[in-house]
Scaffold this active site. Structure first.
Site, PDB file in Angstrom:
ATOM      1  N   HIS A  10     -10.005   2.317  -1.373  1.00  0.00           N
ATOM      2  CA  HIS A  10     -10.275   1.938   0.160  1.00  0.00           C
ATOM      3  C   HIS A  10     -11.188   0.580   0.110  1.00  0.00           C
ATOM      4  O   HIS A  10     -12.250   0.523   0.685  1.00  0.00           O
ATOM      5  CB  HIS A  10     -10.900   2.899   1.011  1.00  0.00           C
ATOM      6  CG  HIS A  10     -10.266   3.121   2.589  1.00  0.00           C
ATOM      7  ND1 HIS A  10     -10.691   3.337   3.519  1.00  0.00           N
ATOM      8  CD2 HIS A  10      -9.219   3.200   2.652  1.00  0.00           C
ATOM      9  CE1 HIS A  10     -10.204   3.409   4.568  1.00  0.00           C
ATOM     10  NE2 HIS A  10      -8.939   3.458   4.098  1.00  0.00           N
ATOM     11  N   HIS A  55       0.835  -1.157  -0.058  1.00  0.00           N
ATOM     12  CA  HIS A  55      -0.122   0.092  -0.082  1.00  0.00           C
ATOM     13  C   HIS A  55       0.847   1.254  -0.004  1.00  0.00           C
ATOM     14  O   HIS A  55       0.556   2.262  -0.517  1.00  0.00           O
ATOM     15  CB  HIS A  55      -0.825   0.079   1.247  1.00  0.00           C
ATOM     16  CG  HIS A  55      -1.961   1.215   1.397  1.00  0.00           C
ATOM     17  ND1 HIS A  55      -3.195   1.243   0.671  1.00  0.00           N
ATOM     18  CD2 HIS A  55      -1.718   2.384   1.671  1.00  0.00           C
ATOM     19  CE1 HIS A  55      -3.771   2.312   0.990  1.00  0.00           C
ATOM     20  NE2 HIS A  55      -3.099   2.989   1.444  1.00  0.00           N
TER      21      HIS A  55
END
Length: 966
Positions: free
Chosen positions: A303, A231
């Site tokens: 997300h 990420h």
């Protein structure tokens, strides 16, 4: 003392929540549930008596016109007391540590009114009739009433004595014995510790600490894991990859830099002094020029994993997080609009087919939409553009893309950290919410994810972020800080680690303001609690900065200082708990080295479909398919008007219910110059060829912008790759092929990538009833977002037909291209070539179409995308409440009506302007289609027969019905 204020709707009022739950019970087949009554309660704690509670009720808690309430002490409730309603009672409360925004606002309001409340919590209450079967109610409770990731369900009356939890933390320094572990033990530590690092990475960490002749502390190990996570570091896209396809084998030293970055660098070099890019791929958002003194930036984030576990909180903090990206770009940009794109499994998925641990797609959709809605609306940022896609492969792993566009002064686009400056935490307090968010986002979801990673879900508070934003921009204009970044994935770990990479930093962890007692030093460091920014504030500016923040009710705390030793030093109560060299932290990760392969899935041949005498039913089927139908139910929940700059909105036309191609906003109200925001995405094309999927997504985003008036010579784009497990060579191969498509398309259209984000390992695994592991992998999903500009917003164009007697033209080349098309999907057909962009023609089509619009020749314009020409014409007609009469001549009807060839538009012009149109379009394929009529019908003929015939209302009903949720 703890009191409960229990609130119900008056009997004569409609119980909307109770009706909703009853409807969900019907969908689940829980027929023994005949009645549901819903209520809510406030739990109030403090040195207070009943008179104080009654005052609070009258002041704030109860609307006596439509509600009734009663007060009780939970600790004294008789377990058999159901006096407020007959039946079986269930209470739904947030778990300890989960942010309860309503409770926080209530406590603040009561305290400001002089009511001495110490703690507040909220609770939802549900009563079921006594005849409802217990097992059916339990199913309803688990699937509908609450989400176990963040909530707890208590059956029967509450019996509590306090809302307090947590305890005073006493420092206990923990070391992780890593130096003597074998490879198997290293990987066990990686998984069970939620580090999600590879064996090579764990071995690198092990060697580093062996060289230091000590074991790492827990905070050191967590810091490395956050920084090295997929990420945060994008290690796969930036890795060393050996890629093989039908053209041969190619080596990448850094795939991302050699494809997407390289295209932008080449364009900027070609433009030289005319380069309009300001900052690309180096800050939280990409920046381009807008007008003198003002630049514009954009960022789109994902997300996904948090939204799979807790849809509302995941999407809520997704939009909150991406809003902070522009706030942390340069010295801070002011958000002017939001965008969002969602990918869900079909909402009619049978409940009994759901794998264990998976929320129902409809529940996911409801939660995600509500989360994005609430955050954007409450911050006063209009949501102006988006899309929704459905596919069975998003089951268990929905995609939630959130984007923000913001304006930044041209002289505030750079930041610089200097030794001696204070590290300042601004905004919300730190709690346990979001622990392991960055590493969790880098892992595959499983049926246990909700249990082991529930702490990775955050709950946002939009009001806190709005206050933070306002004070930050004032401080920016006063020049009170020299650098800022958002506290996103990895929390302080990533924010401070990145800001101090070139200098060094010492952090005093005990100084961080906490939501509640008991957090360890490591939890403080890696928490992803929301609404926090980290700033570098010169010591001489601290008093003024702190006073400014205090005057606006925003908390600002110095939690450390930047140094010149190139080390990250962490302390708690003056005692060292961690020390890492910035070099190892940011440059010590071993490169990802992987194999990638791609084999073409189709031969590119033409589709051969049997001709039909009437295609009206096909148009109905495509209009009512989930990926084409109206998303009005979602769109209407968003505020498009706040900030007063919205020009072209998501829905346009006579009744404002037609699908706009893009959004146009006027970000500076004193200037007529505007921004045009659009997106392009079609995962079905990726099933055929990711290279051409990338080309088509970029083409779609660009033509959407152009259709509303944007100049194609100044459109910036962003990439968001959401892929499956890239450790599989074939999956990584499809990603590389898409990246190559992005590179080539950017050069063809001369449109630079200025920012991007990837989200990998989007797969869901579970064990079926036979004990066999099953994996659901998402389709390769590339979202392209486009940011265009228009010199005068008064020249913006919408897609709805305008006047009877006007002429319709088709611009662009139509070919037999049905691979991944909606015509093939709704008719369960296979074969055919995926749409391929004509590299020479496409830029000319965009430029000439823009020229027509800029010269004022076009009254309406609609790009051709899902469903092709037939669907575009139907949408233009029902949006404008006018008819059309079209003759396609002798062309192959199926191809001309439903092919999804790229770079095509339908334009409406006055008859007097046809000659000028043909002059502008010289050398570009175009054909006259027909005229606008007053009939309110879509009439399309070809080859001497009627091919499509229907009233606008019929097509509109097909388009609006599928997602017309109340």
């Amino acid at each position: 003392m703890l009191w409960e204020v229990e609130i119900l709707s008056r009997p004569e009022q409609i119980d909307r929540e109770g009706q909703r739950i009853l409807g969900e019970a019907r969908l689940l087949g829980l027929n023994s549930v005949q009645t549901v009554r819903a209520g809510r309660s406030f739990l109030l704690e403090g040195q207070i008596d009943e008179a104080v509670i009654l005052k609070a009720m009258q002041f704030l808690l109860v609307d006596e016109v439509v509600e009734i309430a009663r007060v009780r002490k939970p600790a004294e409730v008789d377990a058999n007391d159901d006096s407020t309603a007959t039946g079986q009672l269930f209470n739904v409360l947030y778990k300890p540590g989960v942010t309860d925004n309503t409770a926080l606002s209530t406590r603040r309001a009561l305290q400001q009114a002089g009511i001495a409340i110490e703690e507040v919590a909220t609770c939802r209450k549900y009563w079921f009739d006594r005849q409802a079967q217990s097992n059916q109610i339990n199913v309803l409770a688990q699937r509908v009433l609450g989400n176990d990731a963040i909530e707890r369900i208590v059956r029967g009356p509450l019996q509590m004595t306090t809302l307090s939890f947590g305890h005073t933390y006493q420092l206990e320094l923990k070391h992780v014995p890593i130096r003597e572990l074998d490879d198997q033990a290293l990987m066990k530590l990686s998984k069970e510790g939620q580090l999600y690092l590879s064996l090579a990475e764990m071995q690198t960490i092990q060697k580093h600490f062996r060289d230091l002749q000590r074991d790492p502390t827990d905070i050191e190990l967590e810091t490395v894991a956050q920084t090295w996570s997929e990420h945060c570091s994008h290690k796969t896209l930036g890795g060393r990859i050996r890629y093989s396809d039908e053209h041969g084998t190619r080596q990448f030293g850094n795939m991302l830099k050699e494809t997407i970055f390289a295209a932008t660098q080449q364009l900027r070099k070609e433009w030289g002094k005319d380069d309009w890019c300001v900052s690309v791929f180096k800050d939280n958002a990409g920046i381009v020029t807008f007008e003198e003194g003002e630049n514009v930036c954009i960022k789109v984030e994902t997300h996904n994993h948090p939204s799979a576990i807790e849809p509302y909180g995941g999407a809520n903090t997704g939009i909150g997080g991406v809003v902070r990206d522009p706030l942390g770009t340069g010295l801070g940009a002011k958000p002017v609009c939001n965008t969002n794109v969602f990918c869900f499994a079909p909402p009619d998925t049978p409940h009994e087919t759901l794998p264990p641990g998976v929320l129902h797609p409809r529940q996911v959709a409801l939660g995600v939409v509500a989360g994005v809605r609430d955050y954007g609306n409450r911050m006063g940022i209009p949501t102006v553009n988006g899309a929704v896609f459905f596919d069975e492969r998003y089951l268990g792993n929905p995609l939630v893309y959130c984007g923000t566009v913001a304006m930044i002064p041209a002289n505030r686009c750079e930041k610089k950290v200097s030794p001696g400056e204070l590290i300042v935490a601004l905004g919300g307090r730190t709690g346990r919410d979001g622990i392991h968010g960055a590493t969790f986002s880098s892992a595959e979801l499983t049926q246990e994810s909700e249990t082991i990673s529930g702490g990775a879900v955050q709950i946002g508070n939009a009001v806190t972020e709005k206050m933070l934003m306002d004070v930050l921009l004032v401080a920016r204009d006063r020049g009170l800080y020299s650098a800022v970044t958002d506290c996103g994935a990895g929390g302080f770990s990533s924010a401070v680690g990145e800001m101090g990479e070139e200098t060094g930093a010492v952090v005093w962890l005990e100084k961080a303001p906490l939501k509640y007692a008991g957090l360890t030093y490591t939890e403080i460091w890696i928490s992803e609690a929301q609404e926090r920014m980290v700033l570098a504030v010169p010591p001489e500016n601290w008093d003024e900065f702190h006073a400014l923040c205090a005057s606006e009710g925003v908390e600002a705390t110095a939690i450390g200082q930047f140094t010149d030793d190139h080390k990250l030093t962490l302390t708690y109560d003056g005692k060292p708990v961690g020390e890492l060299s910035m070099e190892f932290l940011h440059d010590g990760r071993p490169p990802v080295i992987r194999e990638a392969t791609y084999s073409p899935k189709t031969d590119g041949s033409k589709a051969t479909f049997a001709p039909k005498t009437d295609y009206t039913d096909d148009v109905h089927k495509i209009l009512s398919s989930l990926n084409v139908c109206s998303k009005e139910w979602i769109i209407r929940q968003y505020d498009h008007e706040v900030q007063a700059g919205s020009v072209v909105k998501p829905l346009v036309g006579v009744m404002c219910d037609g699908p706009s191609d893009a959004a146009v906003i006027q970000p500076i109200l004193s200037s007529k110059r505007g921004l045009v925001i659009s997106n392009g995405m079609n995962p079905h094309y990726g099933d055929h060829d990711p290279y051409w999927m990338a080309f088509a997504a970029i083409d779609e985003a660009l033509r959407n912008c152009v259709a509303c008036g944007a100049d194609p010579s100044k459109i910036a784009i962003l990439d968001n790759f959401c892929w499956g497990n890239t450790e599989r060579p074939e999956t990584l191969g499809s990603l590389v092929r898409a990246a190559l498509g992005c590179h080539d398309a950017a050069l063809v259209y001369k449109t630079p990538f200025i920012s991007g984000k990837d989200s990998l390992n989007n797969e869901f695994s579970y064990v079926d009833e036979q004990g066999v592991k099953q994996t659901v992998a998402i389709p390769s999903s590339l979202l392209i977002s486009a940011l265009g500009q228009i010199t005068d917003v008064r020249r913006a164009i919408t897609m709805d037909l305008k006047s009877v007697g006007h002429v319709l033209y088709l611009i662009g080349e139509t070919r037999n291209e049905f691979g991944g098309s909606h015509y093939a999907l709704v008719n369960d057909l296979s074969g055919g070539s995926v749409p391929r962009v004509n590299r020479e023609l496409a830029p000319r089509v965009l430029a000439r179409t823009h020229q027509l619009i800029a010269q004022g020749l076009v009254r309406s314009c609609h790009d051709l995308s899902e469903g092709g020409l037939a669907v575009a014409l139907a949408e233009m007609a029902f949006a404008g409440e006018l008819g059309i009469d079209i003759d396609l001549g002798d062309a192959d009807a199926t191809t001309i009506l439903f092919s999804e060839s790229t770079t095509r538009f339908v334009v409406e012009v006055k008859p007097d302007d046809e000659a000028r149109l043909r002059e502008v379009l010289a050398g570009v394929p175009h054909q006259k289609l027909g005229v606008v009529t007053e009939t309110g019908r879509v009439e399309i003929s070809g080859q001497g027969k009627k091919l499509v015939s229907a009233a606008n209302e019929e097509f509109k009903q097909s388009w609006q019905a599928p997602l017309a949720w109340s």
